[in-house]
Design a protein around this motif. Structure first.
Motif, PDB file in Angstrom:
ATOM      1  N   UNK A   1     -26.899  23.141 -73.338  1.00  0.00           N
ATOM      2  CA  UNK A   1     -26.127  22.386 -72.234  1.00  0.00           C
ATOM      3  C   UNK A   1     -25.741  21.179 -73.260  1.00  0.00           C
ATOM      4  N   UNK A   2     -26.253  20.735 -74.251  1.00  0.00           N
ATOM      5  CA  UNK A   2     -26.093  19.621 -75.002  1.00  0.00           C
ATOM      6  C   UNK A   2     -24.532  20.265 -75.856  1.00  0.00           C
ATOM      7  N   UNK A   3     -24.538  21.264 -76.307  1.00  0.00           N
ATOM      8  CA  UNK A   3     -23.450  22.066 -76.852  1.00  0.00           C
ATOM      9  C   UNK A   3     -22.276  22.041 -76.093  1.00  0.00           C
TER      10      UNK A   3
ATOM     11  N   UNK B   1     -15.751  26.925 -70.025  1.00  0.00           N
ATOM     12  CA  UNK B   1     -15.814  27.525 -68.760  1.00  0.00           C
ATOM     13  C   UNK B   1     -16.473  28.931 -68.768  1.00  0.00           C
ATOM     14  N   UNK B   2     -15.871  29.700 -70.009  1.00  0.00           N
ATOM     15  CA  UNK B   2     -16.317  31.187 -69.680  1.00  0.00           C
ATOM     16  C   UNK B   2     -17.752  31.343 -70.111  1.00  0.00           C
TER      17      UNK B   2
ATOM     18  N   UNK C   1     -24.679  29.987 -66.502  1.00  0.00           N
ATOM     19  CA  UNK C   1     -25.172  29.025 -65.295  1.00  0.00           C
ATOM     20  C   UNK C   1     -24.748  29.636 -64.145  1.00  0.00           C
ATOM     21  N   UNK C   2     -23.425  30.589 -64.086  1.00  0.00           N
ATOM     22  CA  UNK C   2     -23.256  30.979 -62.876  1.00  0.00           C
ATOM     23  C   UNK C   2     -21.940  30.343 -62.465  1.00  0.00           C
ATOM     24  N   UNK C   3     -21.095  30.899 -61.475  1.00  0.00           N
ATOM     25  CA  UNK C   3     -19.937  30.134 -60.805  1.00  0.00           C
ATOM     26  C   UNK C   3     -20.115  29.068 -59.935  1.00  0.00           C
TER      27      UNK C   3
ATOM     28  N   UNK D   1     -20.335  24.104 -63.992  1.00  0.00           N
ATOM     29  CA  UNK D   1     -19.287  24.970 -64.074  1.00  0.00           C
ATOM     30  C   UNK D   1     -18.216  24.485 -63.171  1.00  0.00           C
ATOM     31  N   UNK D   2     -18.646  24.161 -61.866  1.00  0.00           N
ATOM     32  CA  UNK D   2     -17.637  23.304 -60.897  1.00  0.00           C
ATOM     33  C   UNK D   2     -16.758  22.476 -61.438  1.00  0.00           C
ATOM     34  N   UNK D   3     -17.572  21.621 -61.973  1.00  0.00           N
ATOM     35  CA  UNK D   3     -16.747  20.444 -62.698  1.00  0.00           C
ATOM     36  C   UNK D   3     -15.829  20.608 -63.814  1.00  0.00           C
TER      37      UNK D   3
END
Length: 258
Positions: A30-32, A60-61, A67-69, A74-76
């Motif tokens: 997540x930090x990356x 995003x990919x 994380x999943x869609x 991901x939404x952000x």
């Protein structure tokens, strides 16, 4: 450094941070991913939209895979990428993401969640920019109906939606409908924000223009005198950008040039 507009300096540090995190934490951490997003925003601020878009798409990919869609991060990222594509004039690409966001958030957040209402407004603006005025209006009407129910008649977001829909009505040639919307917004902003607030002035200006286009000159003059004439007594330097534009228009009307 970003706050000081030293984007080159900020970018250098962010690139160094990202390189270390890629080596130590890997691409999925997540930090990356946070570093990738921060770097993309700096690149975007430098005007390199293509570079920002490429990095945001890569981020995003990874998020979709790990994380999943439906994940909030991901939404952000989808929303941020849609904004970048919009800035690139890639309206089709922005629309694709915005429509996917609406579909996911309907399922995850529910149809009336405040965050979803903002996404609906974004998609409506994209549709409008693509020339789909009818589609934009339909979505704006749906958004506004939910906002009235959920947020109440005086909420700032609802007033923005009313103004946006009035502009769409003008684009459709529905000047009577636009007048009704602008009158509603102006009445609320007079009461809630006061007569000299920039948003009040903007609403009054658009109502005047709409009344003028309808040929209702006396009604337009009444709004001008009640809500805009005071602008001529103010130093332009003390006014906001939109109020200065309105002031120039009022001056032209008063001089018989408008």
């Amino acid at each position: 450094m970003g706050a000081q507009a030293d984007f080159a300096g900020a970018r250098k540090l962010q690139e160094e941070t990202l390189a270390i995190r890629l080596r130590v934490l890997g691409t999925k951490h997540s930090h990356t991913l946070g570093s990738m997003n921060n770097l993309a925003e700096t690149i975007k601020s430098q005007g390199d939209l293509a570079g920002a878009c490429k990095l945001q798409e890569e981020t995003l990919a990874i998020q979709r895979r790990t994380l999943g869609s439906d994940h909030p991060d991901t939404l952000a990222s989808m929303n941020t990428l849609a904004s970048t594509r919009w800035a690139q004039k890639d309206l089709a690409g922005a629309r694709e993401l915005e429509e996917e966001l609406l579909s996911i958030t309907r399922r995850v957040l529910g149809p009336e969640h405040p965050n979803r209402l903002g996404l609906m407004n974004n998609l409506a603006q994209t549709l409008l920019s693509q020339g789909d005025v009818a589609g934009a209006r339909k979505l704006q009407e749906e958004t506004l109906a939910i906002q009235r129910r959920v947020l109440g008649p005086d909420h700032p977001s609802m007033l923005i939606s009313m103004s946006n829909m009035a502009q769409t009505m003008r684009a459709q040639g529905d000047l009577a409908g636009a007048r009704e919307q602008f009158e509603g917004v102006l009445a609320i902003r007079r009461r809630v924000l006061g007569p000299e607030h920039p948003s009040t002035s903007l609403s009054a200006w658009w109502l005047c223009l709409t009344l003028h286009d309808l040929g209702q000159r006396s009604a337009a003059r009444a709004v001008l005198e009640h809500d805009l004439l005071w602008l001529l007594d103010r130093n332009p330097a003390t006014l906001g950008a939109e109020q200065r534009k309105a002031r120039e228009w009022v001056a032209q009307v008063v001089q018989g040039k408008g």
